[in-house]
Design an enzyme around this catalytic site. Structure first.
Site, PDB file in Angstrom:
ATOM      1  N   GLN A  57      26.030 -19.192-123.369  1.00 43.42           N
ATOM      2  CA  GLN A  57      27.254 -18.607-122.821  1.00 43.42           C
ATOM      3  C   GLN A  57      28.385 -19.633-122.854  1.00 43.42           C
ATOM      4  O   GLN A  57      28.282 -20.714-122.265  1.00 43.42           O
ATOM      5  CB  GLN A  57      27.047 -18.111-121.383  1.00 43.42           C
ATOM      6  CG  GLN A  57      28.244 -17.282-120.908  1.00 43.42           C
ATOM      7  CD  GLN A  57      28.156 -16.882-119.454  1.00 43.42           C
ATOM      8  OE1 GLN A  57      28.172 -17.722-118.574  1.00 43.42           O
ATOM      9  NE2 GLN A  57      28.085 -15.579-119.197  1.00 43.42           N
ATOM     10  N   TYR A  59      37.093 -16.241-114.348  1.00 44.37           N
ATOM     11  CA  TYR A  59      37.333 -17.465-115.112  1.00 44.37           C
ATOM     12  C   TYR A  59      38.451 -17.256-116.138  1.00 44.37           C
ATOM     13  O   TYR A  59      39.116 -16.226-116.138  1.00 44.37           O
ATOM     14  CB  TYR A  59      36.025 -17.957-115.716  1.00 44.37           C
ATOM     15  CG  TYR A  59      35.024 -18.333-114.640  1.00 44.37           C
ATOM     16  CD1 TYR A  59      35.301 -19.370-113.744  1.00 44.37           C
ATOM     17  CD2 TYR A  59      33.837 -17.619-114.466  1.00 44.37           C
ATOM     18  CE1 TYR A  59      34.415 -19.699-112.721  1.00 44.37           C
ATOM     19  CE2 TYR A  59      32.945 -17.947-113.448  1.00 44.37           C
ATOM     20  CZ  TYR A  59      33.235 -18.985-112.579  1.00 44.37           C
ATOM     21  OH  TYR A  59      32.375 -19.301-111.564  1.00 44.37           O
ATOM     22  N   ARG A  87      30.813 -11.091-122.093  1.00 50.59           N
ATOM     23  CA  ARG A  87      30.569 -10.646-120.719  1.00 50.59           C
ATOM     24  C   ARG A  87      31.895 -10.273-120.069  1.00 50.59           C
ATOM     25  O   ARG A  87      32.861 -11.046-120.101  1.00 50.59           O
ATOM     26  CB  ARG A  87      29.901 -11.757-119.904  1.00 50.59           C
ATOM     27  CG  ARG A  87      29.342 -11.257-118.570  1.00 50.59           C
ATOM     28  CD  ARG A  87      28.760 -12.380-117.743  1.00 50.59           C
ATOM     29  NE  ARG A  87      27.658 -11.915-116.914  1.00 50.59           N
ATOM     30  CZ  ARG A  87      27.272 -12.496-115.770  1.00 50.59           C
ATOM     31  NH1 ARG A  87      27.897 -13.574-115.329  1.00 50.59           N
ATOM     32  NH2 ARG A  87      26.249 -12.028-115.087  1.00 50.59           N
ATOM     33  N   GLY A  94      19.354 -11.576-112.838  1.00 49.92           N
ATOM     34  CA  GLY A  94      19.771 -12.916-112.481  1.00 49.92           C
ATOM     35  C   GLY A  94      18.818 -13.589-111.511  1.00 49.92           C
ATOM     36  O   GLY A  94      17.826 -14.199-111.908  1.00 49.92           O
ATOM     37  N   ARG A  95      19.090 -13.471-110.225  1.00 47.23           N
ATOM     38  CA  ARG A  95      18.320 -14.205-109.217  1.00 47.23           C
ATOM     39  C   ARG A  95      16.809 -14.023-109.301  1.00 47.23           C
ATOM     40  O   ARG A  95      16.066 -14.974-109.057  1.00 47.23           O
ATOM     41  CB  ARG A  95      18.828 -13.844-107.818  1.00 47.23           C
ATOM     42  CG  ARG A  95      20.204 -14.412-107.529  1.00 47.23           C
ATOM     43  CD  ARG A  95      20.680 -14.056-106.136  1.00 47.23           C
ATOM     44  NE  ARG A  95      22.044 -14.529-105.917  1.00 47.23           N
ATOM     45  CZ  ARG A  95      22.739 -14.257-104.816  1.00 47.23           C
ATOM     46  NH1 ARG A  95      22.197 -13.525-103.855  1.00 47.23           N
ATOM     47  NH2 ARG A  95      23.976 -14.723-104.687  1.00 47.23           N
TER      48      ARG A  95
END
Length: 365
Positions: A100, A181, A228, A318-319
């Site tokens: 990424q 971002y 993304r 994810g987590r």
């Protein structure tokens, strides 16, 4: 009949063994001096090679793109060599891995920037956010607005990072244009107040993202490039007055370029959106002809539901991947999941990083 989630799938030009993907997870464990991956990263990603595709933690394309301590880069020889070892380890286990590409923009602090310079952004508007420095949590610094003449340099930074990722052997790259971002800052009118070719209209605010996509595609090919997005998410004070308008322009442009996938950070959790947000998400999804990766805190049942129904082609977790290196296998056989220790999510060493057991290890014990 096997649920679609656990069957092979094609993501652009890449064949995947299942549709359970590992989402990017910032863990703040890069080398303190060079922001490079090293031995522990090699093992961490190797352990998780059972995913259909691993998408690495966000990786800054230049020192300017750094926003937190000990996040890895892809601009130095040490970093490229460290990532090559990671890629080789994942490939050795029969896995696939994407890097990424990340520039944080205004989500940074002067202490993290070379020579203490201000972070950069589309406009000189400070984010409502904190970051992590050597001193702990601090408010992000006020940024400076990028000059119009700097845009070609910024696009080249992404191109060079893609070239470095290719040298390291990554199967794919994912452009990070979500979560508040830099590229997300450019497309949102809450952060972008420019009056040049990169501000104002939806076409202008999407310009930088599309220039970056074009540059990366020249290096990797459209079939190995993904992006993304988080169009309906507001984070760090980042907002847009009409996200459906600007993303309604951007997503068809991405589709026209034939990139492999859109990785969508959806609002809500486990795919359970309220009616309005669910309708808007579906509208945007319909604008893209390539693969759609859903990401919204999905669990086993909801991930099976959206892939079987065709709402999503793949689901990124994810987590759960922090504490379950063999998550794809656990989901397939509906095994119990390990619980993660949140105190070790960010920073530190091996503890909470390499020591979560697989099912086989638990049985052996």
């Amino acid at each position: 009949m096997t649920d679609k989630l656990f069957t092979p799938g094609t993501l652009g030009d890449v064949e995947l063994k299942n549709r359970v993907l590992m989402a990017p997870l910032t863990r703040n464990r890069a080398s303190r001096e060079g922001d490079a991956p090293y031995d522990i990263h090699v093992e961490y990603y190797r352990q998780r090679a059972g995913a259909g595709l691993i998408i690495t933690e966000a990786t800054q394309i230049t020192p300017e793109g750094k926003g937190y301590i000990q996040t890895p880069g892809i601009y130095s020889r040490e970093q490229i060599d460290g990532w090559k070892r990671v890629v080789d380890a994942v490939h050795g286990e029969g896995g696939k891995i994407a890097l990424q590409l990340w520039h944080v923009g205004r989500i940074s602090h002067v202490s993290l920037q070379e020579n203490g310079q201000k972070p950069v952004a589309p406009s000189a508007i400070k984010a409502e956010a904190q970051t992590v420095t050597e001193e702990g949590f601090v408010d992000v610094s006020e940024p400076r607005a990028l000059e119009t003449g700097e845009m070609p340099r910024l696009v080249e930074d992404y191109r060079r990072a893609a070239q470095n990722a290719r040298e390291a052997g990554f199967d794919m790259v994912e452009i990070h244009a979500a979560n508040g971002y830099l590229l997300d800052q450019f497309i949102r009118d809450g952060a972008n107040k420019r009056d040049d070719a990169y501000g104002g209209s939806p076409e202008n605010r999407a310009r930088l993202i599309l220039e970056v996509v074009d540059a990366v595609v020249e290096v990797y090919g459209a079939g190995r490039t993904g992006i993304r997005l988080s169009p309906l998410i507001e984070v760090a004070g980042l907002s847009d007055s009409d996200p459906m308008s600007v993303y309604g322009y951007l997503i068809p442009e991405l589709s026209r370029r034939g990139i492999a996938y859109v990785h969508m950070v959806e609002p809500g959790t486990q795919g359970d959106l309220d009616q309005d947000l669910g309708h808007k998400t579906a509208q945007l999804r319909e604008l893209f002809d390539g693969a759609y990766i859903a990401n919204a805190g999905y669990g086993r049942d909801s991930a099976i539901r959206v892939t079987n129904s065709g709402q999503a082609d793949f689901v990124a977790f994810g987590r759960p991947y922090i504490a379950n290196p063999d998550l794809a296998r656990r989901l397939e056989i509906d095994a119990e999941l390990n619980e993660g220790d949140q105190s070790t999510y960010y920073g530190g060493g091996v503890e909470g990083y390499l020591d979560y057991p697989t099912l086989e290890q638990q049985k052996a014990a």
